[in-house]
Design a protein around this motif. Structure first.
Motif, PDB file in Angstrom:
ATOM      1  N   ARG A 123       0.837  -1.200   0.000  1.00  0.00           N
ATOM      2  CA  ARG A 123       0.000   0.000   0.000  1.00  0.00           C
ATOM      3  C   ARG A 123       0.871   1.249   0.000  1.00  0.00           C
ATOM      4  O   ARG A 123       0.593   2.222  -0.685  1.00  0.00           O
ATOM      5  CB  ARG A 123      -0.931   0.015   1.203  1.00  0.00           C
ATOM      6  N   ARG A 124       1.933   1.225   0.769  1.00  0.00           N
ATOM      7  CA  ARG A 124       2.815   2.381   0.863  1.00  0.00           C
ATOM      8  C   ARG A 124       3.369   2.782  -0.523  1.00  0.00           C
ATOM      9  O   ARG A 124       3.331   3.930  -0.915  1.00  0.00           O
ATOM     10  CB  ARG A 124       3.973   2.051   1.819  1.00  0.00           C
ATOM     11  N   TYR A 125       3.869   1.790  -1.261  1.00  0.00           N
ATOM     12  CA  TYR A 125       4.394   2.089  -2.600  1.00  0.00           C
ATOM     13  C   TYR A 125       3.284   2.526  -3.542  1.00  0.00           C
ATOM     14  O   TYR A 125       3.458   3.409  -4.369  1.00  0.00           O
ATOM     15  CB  TYR A 125       5.106   0.864  -3.182  1.00  0.00           C
ATOM     16  N   PHE A 126       2.138   1.857  -3.394  1.00  0.00           N
ATOM     17  CA  PHE A 126       1.009   2.187  -4.256  1.00  0.00           C
ATOM     18  C   PHE A 126       0.562   3.626  -4.004  1.00  0.00           C
ATOM     19  O   PHE A 126       0.285   4.383  -4.927  1.00  0.00           O
ATOM     20  CB  PHE A 126      -0.134   1.202  -4.002  1.00  0.00           C
ATOM     21  N   GLN A 127       0.516   4.008  -2.724  1.00  0.00           N
ATOM     22  CA  GLN A 127       0.149   5.381  -2.374  1.00  0.00           C
ATOM     23  C   GLN A 127       1.119   6.367  -3.018  1.00  0.00           C
ATOM     24  O   GLN A 127       0.720   7.404  -3.556  1.00  0.00           O
ATOM     25  CB  GLN A 127       0.200   5.572  -0.851  1.00  0.00           C
ATOM     26  N   GLN A 128       2.394   6.034  -2.961  1.00  0.00           N
ATOM     27  CA  GLN A 128       3.388   6.954  -3.496  1.00  0.00           C
ATOM     28  C   GLN A 128       3.286   7.077  -5.016  1.00  0.00           C
ATOM     29  O   GLN A 128       3.382   8.177  -5.569  1.00  0.00           O
ATOM     30  CB  GLN A 128       4.790   6.497  -3.079  1.00  0.00           C
ATOM     31  N   LEU A 129       3.051   5.938  -5.671  1.00  0.00           N
ATOM     32  CA  LEU A 129       2.906   5.983  -7.132  1.00  0.00           C
ATOM     33  C   LEU A 129       1.659   6.768  -7.522  1.00  0.00           C
ATOM     34  O   LEU A 129       1.696   7.663  -8.365  1.00  0.00           O
ATOM     35  CB  LEU A 129       2.834   4.565  -7.721  1.00  0.00           C
ATOM     36  N   ALA A 130       0.525   6.433  -6.887  1.00  0.00           N
ATOM     37  CA  ALA A 130      -0.733   7.081  -7.241  1.00  0.00           C
ATOM     38  C   ALA A 130      -0.665   8.574  -6.955  1.00  0.00           C
ATOM     39  O   ALA A 130      -1.155   9.391  -7.742  1.00  0.00           O
ATOM     40  CB  ALA A 130      -1.887   6.443  -6.474  1.00  0.00           C
ATOM     41  N   SER A 131      -0.034   8.939  -5.847  1.00  0.00           N
ATOM     42  CA  SER A 131       0.013  10.346  -5.515  1.00  0.00           C
ATOM     43  C   SER A 131       0.898  11.111  -6.516  1.00  0.00           C
ATOM     44  O   SER A 131       0.559  12.214  -6.933  1.00  0.00           O
ATOM     45  CB  SER A 131       0.423  10.509  -4.042  1.00  0.00           C
ATOM     46  N   ALA A 132       1.993  10.511  -6.961  1.00  0.00           N
ATOM     47  CA  ALA A 132       2.832  11.157  -7.980  1.00  0.00           C
ATOM     48  C   ALA A 132       2.068  11.292  -9.303  1.00  0.00           C
ATOM     49  O   ALA A 132       2.096  12.348  -9.937  1.00  0.00           O
ATOM     50  CB  ALA A 132       4.110  10.352  -8.192  1.00  0.00           C
ATOM     51  N   GLY A 210      -3.060  -0.455 -11.670  1.00  0.00           N
ATOM     52  CA  GLY A 210      -3.735  -1.697 -11.314  1.00  0.00           C
ATOM     53  C   GLY A 210      -2.789  -2.883 -11.448  1.00  0.00           C
ATOM     54  O   GLY A 210      -2.731  -3.754 -10.576  1.00  0.00           O
ATOM     55  N   VAL A 211      -2.030  -2.901 -12.536  1.00  0.00           N
ATOM     56  CA  VAL A 211      -1.062  -3.979 -12.745  1.00  0.00           C
ATOM     57  C   VAL A 211      -0.007  -3.921 -11.639  1.00  0.00           C
ATOM     58  O   VAL A 211       0.372  -4.937 -11.053  1.00  0.00           O
ATOM     59  CB  VAL A 211      -0.389  -3.884 -14.134  1.00  0.00           C
ATOM     60  N   PHE A 212       0.445  -2.705 -11.351  1.00  0.00           N
ATOM     61  CA  PHE A 212       1.475  -2.493 -10.329  1.00  0.00           C
ATOM     62  C   PHE A 212       1.035  -3.054  -8.975  1.00  0.00           C
ATOM     63  O   PHE A 212       1.756  -3.817  -8.331  1.00  0.00           O
ATOM     64  CB  PHE A 212       1.753  -0.990 -10.229  1.00  0.00           C
ATOM     65  N   LEU A 213      -0.181  -2.695  -8.570  1.00  0.00           N
ATOM     66  CA  LEU A 213      -0.671  -3.166  -7.270  1.00  0.00           C
ATOM     67  C   LEU A 213      -0.796  -4.690  -7.246  1.00  0.00           C
ATOM     68  O   LEU A 213      -0.434  -5.344  -6.271  1.00  0.00           O
ATOM     69  CB  LEU A 213      -2.019  -2.494  -6.943  1.00  0.00           C
ATOM     70  N   PHE A 214      -1.298  -5.226  -8.348  1.00  0.00           N
ATOM     71  CA  PHE A 214      -1.411  -6.681  -8.424  1.00  0.00           C
ATOM     72  C   PHE A 214      -0.038  -7.332  -8.242  1.00  0.00           C
ATOM     73  O   PHE A 214       0.128  -8.264  -7.454  1.00  0.00           O
ATOM     74  CB  PHE A 214      -2.017  -7.101  -9.774  1.00  0.00           C
ATOM     75  N   VAL A 215       0.945  -6.820  -8.960  1.00  0.00           N
ATOM     76  CA  VAL A 215       2.297  -7.396  -8.913  1.00  0.00           C
ATOM     77  C   VAL A 215       2.886  -7.322  -7.507  1.00  0.00           C
ATOM     78  O   VAL A 215       3.470  -8.287  -7.018  1.00  0.00           O
ATOM     79  CB  VAL A 215       3.224  -6.703  -9.934  1.00  0.00           C
ATOM     80  N   LEU A 216       2.715  -6.172  -6.854  1.00  0.00           N
ATOM     81  CA  LEU A 216       3.257  -6.018  -5.504  1.00  0.00           C
ATOM     82  C   LEU A 216       2.675  -7.059  -4.558  1.00  0.00           C
ATOM     83  O   LEU A 216       3.387  -7.662  -3.769  1.00  0.00           O
ATOM     84  CB  LEU A 216       2.939  -4.630  -4.948  1.00  0.00           C
ATOM     85  N   LEU A 217       1.351  -7.258  -4.668  1.00  0.00           N
ATOM     86  CA  LEU A 217       0.675  -8.153  -3.730  1.00  0.00           C
ATOM     87  C   LEU A 217       0.782  -9.625  -4.114  1.00  0.00           C
ATOM     88  O   LEU A 217       0.875 -10.499  -3.242  1.00  0.00           O
ATOM     89  CB  LEU A 217      -0.804  -7.763  -3.619  1.00  0.00           C
ATOM     90  N   ALA A 218       0.742  -9.887  -5.410  1.00  0.00           N
ATOM     91  CA  ALA A 218       0.728 -11.288  -5.852  1.00  0.00           C
ATOM     92  C   ALA A 218       2.133 -11.847  -6.033  1.00  0.00           C
ATOM     93  O   ALA A 218       2.398 -13.004  -5.740  1.00  0.00           O
ATOM     94  CB  ALA A 218      -0.053 -11.414  -7.155  1.00  0.00           C
ATOM     95  N   GLY A 219       3.024 -11.000  -6.543  1.00  0.00           N
ATOM     96  CA  GLY A 219       4.371 -11.486  -6.835  1.00  0.00           C
ATOM     97  C   GLY A 219       4.530 -11.936  -8.272  1.00  0.00           C
ATOM     98  O   GLY A 219       5.560 -12.474  -8.652  1.00  0.00           O
ATOM     99  N   TYR A 220       3.513 -11.722  -9.073  1.00  0.00           N
ATOM    100  CA  TYR A 220       3.611 -12.015 -10.509  1.00  0.00           C
ATOM    101  C   TYR A 220       2.641 -11.111 -11.257  1.00  0.00           C
ATOM    102  O   TYR A 220       1.770 -10.498 -10.650  1.00  0.00           O
ATOM    103  CB  TYR A 220       3.320 -13.490 -10.798  1.00  0.00           C
ATOM    104  N   VAL A 221       2.821 -11.013 -12.583  1.00  0.00           N
ATOM    105  CA  VAL A 221       1.944 -10.127 -13.359  1.00  0.00           C
ATOM    106  C   VAL A 221       0.585 -10.774 -13.611  1.00  0.00           C
ATOM    107  O   VAL A 221       0.498 -11.992 -13.762  1.00  0.00           O
ATOM    108  CB  VAL A 221       2.584  -9.704 -14.709  1.00  0.00           C
TER     109      VAL A 221
END
Ligand code: ATP
Ligand code: MG
Length: 420
Positions: A123-132, A210-221
């Motif tokens: 979530r932390r990385y996702f927040q940073q990406l989305a906010s940028a 969306g792809v980014f968040l999936f990858v972070l949480l799942a570990g694959y695309v």
């Protein structure tokens, strides 16, 4: 202007550039630049130096792309998650782009090494990406190339979005406000971008999120297939599997971001409003925890996640996604409807004296001549986005060659773009 330092004449390291920066080790190589770490001689500060060879860039028409990168980055200096640009210098043959040094390297390198993240770290990385991205969108700038190599970490572990090389400034828009350049990376690229139709860049960035968040949480695309048509089918049908550990709220966000229809797709600004996103926003301890988490994971987790980063970085060259292709096959996005492609395939077949076989219902046409069998498969990925695959299903090499080439030219009329 570029002089070797007497102290360390080995290779490029130690070179003093323009009397201002001492060049250190190479950090990476991109499609038009070499990136080195460098030290400012006056302040001692570490920076990243992007060295662009003008000869190469001018040859391949890259100069406007670089200028765009610089312009876009300059306008986005005030966001903590946008990589800062310090200075631009040029000699006759080279452009030196001095940017903030991201000491933590690529985020995805960490993922490859240590595997997926837990929810709060993700979530932390996702927040940073989305906010940028949201910050950029407000300024009319879209990134369009959100991909692993462009998501870097500074020494504190904060995400830095780099490379607005493909970003489009408002003045590059066509009159209907839609973008027309196809760019990005297939595994992260929204369907409407792959289709090379006019599209809303901010919504395309939302898809990549969306792809980014999936990858972070799942570990694959989420969408991965050696066959690009199969990959399109999966995208269109939202065919991906959530691993059991992803929470309900995170699933719902990913689902809404990975909406093949950009009109109904959740925007980056909408995602920021969700309760899941707002949770522990700005709590910096997450980042520190991440490093501990990664350390722990490294010890307990022997399984290295199989990220195919090479295929992720192949740009729009879709052939990079196809491995071990034996027979002739070509794919294209069509100017006409799915039925239109089927009709055209039948017409071509008849005109050239092929046996034509059409399966009821399915958008598949079989064409045969001599010992050569060709299959045309048509898919409608989203409304107005039609992808077709033409491939030799059976045949004998020499004979195949002639039949294949006479067939392929006939399709030209209905092709928007070929993908291999
Ligand atoms: P493209 O040419 O499409 O931009 P790319 O992002 O891989 O592809 P570059 O932007 O030239 O190419 O960067 C090359 C590599 O150098 C990156 O993948 C990254 O690992 C590294 N790099 C780039 N900028 C920095 C930076 N500011 N700090 C640390 N490493 C960086
Ligand atoms: Mg880059």
């Amino acid at each position: 202007m570029v002089s070797r330092s007497r102290k360390s004449p080995e290779k490029q390291s130690g070179t003093v550039l323009l009397g201002k920066y001492e060049l250190g080790r190479r950090l990476g190589v991109g499609s038009f630049a070499k990136v080195h770490v460098a030290r400012s001689i006056s302040t001692g500060e570490l920076v990243a130096m992007k060295i662009i060879d003008k000869k190469k860039t001018i040859d391949s028409g890259m100069e406007p792309r670089i200028i765009r990168e610089i312009e876009a980055m300059r306008r986005l200096q005030n966001h903590p998650n946008v990589l800062k640009i310090h200075e631009v210098m040029a000699t006759k043959s080279k452009i030196y782009l001095v940017v903030e040094y991201a000491a933590g390297g690529e985020l995805f390198e960490k993922l490859v090494r240590y595997g997926r993240l837990n929810e709060s770290a993700a979530r932390r990385y996702f927040q940073q990406l989305a906010s940028a991205l949201s910050f950029c969108h407000r300024d009319g700038i879209v990134h369009r190339d959100v991909k692993p190599q462009n998501l870097l970490l500074d020494k504190e572990g904060n995400l830095k979005v780099s490379d607005f090389g493909l970003s489009a400034l408002p003045e590059h828009r066509s009159c209907n406000g839609l973008l027309h350049t196809a760019c990005g990376t297939p595994a992260y690229t929204a369907p409407e971008v792959i289709a090379q139709r006019g599209y809303d860049g901010a919504k395309a960035d939302a898809w990549s999120c969306g792809v980014f968040l999936f990858v972070l949480l799942a570990g694959y695309v989420p969408f991965d297939d050696a066959n690009i048509v199969a990959m399109y089918r999966k995208i269109r049908k939202r065919e991906y599997r959530f691993p059991s550990w992803i929470s309900k709220q995170a699933r719902s966000i990913i689902f809404k971001l990975l909406d093949p229809n950009p009109e109904t797709r959740m925007s980056v600004d909408d995602v920021i409003e969700t309760a899941w996103f707002q949770k522990s926003l700005e709590v910096r301890s997450d980042v520190v925890e991440l490093d501990r988490f990664l350390e722990k994971e490294a010890k307990t987790n022997n399984v290295v996640t199989a990220f195919d980063l090479i295929s992720l970085s192949s740009g729009l060259d879709l052939s990079g996604l196809l491995v071990g292709r034996m027979r002739k096959e070509k794919r294209f996005t069509a100017k006409v409807s799915a039925d239109g492609v089927v009709e055209k395939a039948e017409m071509i077949g008849e005109k050239l004296g092929f046996r034509v076989e059409k399966k009821d219902e399915a958008k598949v046409v079989g064409l045969g001549k001599g010992r050569t069998a060709v299959v045309v498969e048509v898919l409608e990925l989203a409304e107005g986005l039609v992808v077709a695959e033409v491939k030799v299903a059976d045949g004998e090499e020499e004979e195949e060659e002639t039949h294949w080439s006479e067939l392929i030219v006939e399709f030209e009329e209905i092709v928007l773009s070929w993908h291999n």
